[in-house]
Design a protein around this motif. Structure first.
Motif, PDB file in Angstrom:
ATOM      1  N   PRO A  52     -16.161  -4.182  -1.730  1.00 48.26           N
ATOM      2  CA  PRO A  52     -15.871  -4.510  -0.326  1.00 48.26           C
ATOM      3  C   PRO A  52     -16.192  -3.343   0.612  1.00 48.26           C
ATOM      4  O   PRO A  52     -16.633  -3.548   1.744  1.00 48.26           O
ATOM      5  CB  PRO A  52     -14.367  -4.809  -0.333  1.00 48.26           C
ATOM      6  N   ARG A  54      -8.283   6.326   1.076  1.00 49.22           N
ATOM      7  CA  ARG A  54      -9.280   5.390   1.616  1.00 49.22           C
ATOM      8  C   ARG A  54     -10.449   6.141   2.263  1.00 49.22           C
ATOM      9  O   ARG A  54     -11.615   5.921   1.931  1.00 49.22           O
ATOM     10  CB  ARG A  54      -8.635   4.454   2.633  1.00 49.22           C
ATOM     11  N   ARG A  64     -13.799  -1.522  -8.975  1.00 51.44           N
ATOM     12  CA  ARG A  64     -14.908  -2.152  -8.235  1.00 51.44           C
ATOM     13  C   ARG A  64     -14.369  -3.075  -7.151  1.00 51.44           C
ATOM     14  O   ARG A  64     -15.050  -3.363  -6.173  1.00 51.44           O
ATOM     15  CB  ARG A  64     -15.851  -2.874  -9.177  1.00 51.44           C
ATOM     16  N   GLY A  65     -13.108  -3.513  -7.312  1.00 53.45           N
ATOM     17  CA  GLY A  65     -12.476  -4.336  -6.279  1.00 53.45           C
ATOM     18  C   GLY A  65     -12.305  -3.576  -4.974  1.00 53.45           C
ATOM     19  O   GLY A  65     -12.120  -4.166  -3.920  1.00 53.45           O
ATOM     20  N   MET A 121       0.851  -1.188   0.000  1.00 56.01           N
ATOM     21  CA  MET A 121       0.000   0.000   0.000  1.00 56.01           C
ATOM     22  C   MET A 121       0.891   1.243   0.000  1.00 56.01           C
ATOM     23  O   MET A 121       1.755   1.383   0.850  1.00 56.01           O
ATOM     24  CB  MET A 121      -0.885  -0.025   1.244  1.00 56.01           C
TER      25      MET A 121
END
Lengths: 258, 111
Positions: free
Chosen positions: B49, B9, B44-45, B1
């Motif tokens: 979630p 995020r 979309r990944g 990351m």
């Protein structure tokens, strides 16, 4: 409390392996503060070690787990390894919301195919089709019939490999495939949720297709791919068709309730 | 990351809440709307979630609608709790942006 003791308790409470990287910084900060106020007071000002560990975990966590997130896999020689099995193991083999086709293995060392990502790419499912409402609409029968069909194919393959004397390699592969199919029946035998039964069976179909493909290829070179393709197709369809039915039922139920 | 991911995020999650505050949407539509903003565009990944987490936290709820293509489609909308969280986070965000602009704005990094 001494700095050593504080750091040791933080380390013991950490749950995210990477978060250990923050311990050196913690020790330095405690040492600096302790020069002014003493070790005991410095440790007290950093709060309970368990709370500090939780904050470190949050800072170093790569994923924010939700109800469906499987436990994060550790790594051995840079390759994911996972020896834990909990109720979300199936999510590693079948997660439509995860775009990766290759994911850490549900159990063991290495990668496995995410059948959910394959189903989404083929347009058979939407990424958010799995949810508490659709899982509740899956029926026991959805899993029972495919299990019988898979077991019959595996048994026939094993019997043919043994009786027709196809060779040691064929017999070995047939035994392994039959053992995996038998293991895939465990969630059904132990009455686990239907999604676990379906996922286990899909994995078994995948393995069975590969075993049959190898055997056919040994005797008729180039034809094994048909069995492998059949294994993949039955694995994906065996999972997606019941889920699509469950989606329809969940939507109908909600509309009827309005 | 990478270092920017952590910043993004929270921002993407707030953007999703704001978009849902305007009306219910399905996941693909959210991904498309985010794609309209260079710094918020994501896959979309990431979005699905996130929606699953928001639903588990009780901030969004889902409803099924018939789709012109294929089986019924899941739509997302804010719950009352989600609406309150959206307002709270929006307010905090404006404060953060104002303060961070004062700290970072217009200053060239020193060598």
């Amino acid at each position: 409390m001494t700095i050593d003791e504080y750091v040791r308790r933080v380390r013991a409470a950490l749950r995210v392996r990477n978060a250990r990287a923050g311990l050196d910084e913690l020790r330095d900060a405690l040492a600096e503060l302790s020069e002014a106020v003493g070790e005991d007071r410095a440790c007290a000002e950093f709060g309970a070690p368990e709370e500090y560990a939780a904050a470190l975990d949050a800072a170093f966590a790569e994923d924010q787990p939700d109800e469906f997130d499987p436990p994060p896999a550790g790594r051995l020689f840079g390759i994911p390894v996972n020896w834990s099995v909990d109720a979300t193991w199936w999510r590693r083999l079948f997660d439509p919301s995860d775009t990766r086709l290759l994911v850490p293995k549900a159990f063991g060392w290495g990668y496995s195919v995410n059948l959910g990502a394959a189903a989404v790419r083929l347009g058979l499912l939407r990424p958010d089709d799995i949810g508490p409402d659709t899982l509740a609409e899956l029926r026991t029968l959805d899993a029972a019939s495919p299990l019988v069909a898979t077991a019959v194919v595996a048994a026939a393959n094993l019997a043919h490999a043994a009786l027709a004397r196809r060779g040691d390699d064929d017999l070995r592969d047939a035994i392994v495939a039959a053992a995996i199919v038998a293991a895939a029946a465990l969630p059904t035998a132990t009455k686990q949720p239907v999604i676990q039964r379906l996922t286990a069976q899909a994995f078994a179909n995948f393995v069975l297709g590969a075993a049959l493909g190898k055997a056919i290829d040994r005797h008729r070179r180039g034809y094994g791919v048909v069995a492998v393709a059949a294994g993949v197709a039955t694995a994906v369809l065996g999972l997606t068709l019941p889920i699509r039915s469950a989606v329809e039922r969940a939507a109908r139920k909600e509309n009827d309730a309005r | 990351m990478d270092d920017v991911s952590q910043l993004r995020r929270g921002a993407v999650e707030l953007a999703v809440l704001r978009m849902l505050a305007e009306g219910e949407l399905y996941g693909g539509a959210l991904v498309d709307q985010l794609a309209g903003y260079e710094s918020l565009a994501t896959t979309r990944g990431t979005v699905y979630p996130m929606l699953s987490r928001l639903r588990a936290a009780g901030l969004v709820e889902t409803t099924w609608h018939e789709s012109p293509v294929g089986p019924p489609r899941r739509y997302y909308r804010l719950t009352d709790e989600g609406r309150a969280a959206c307002e709270r986070r929006s307010s905090a965000w404006r404060g953060l942006v104002a303060d961070m602009n004062r700290i970072t704005g217009g200053k060239e990094p020193t060598a």
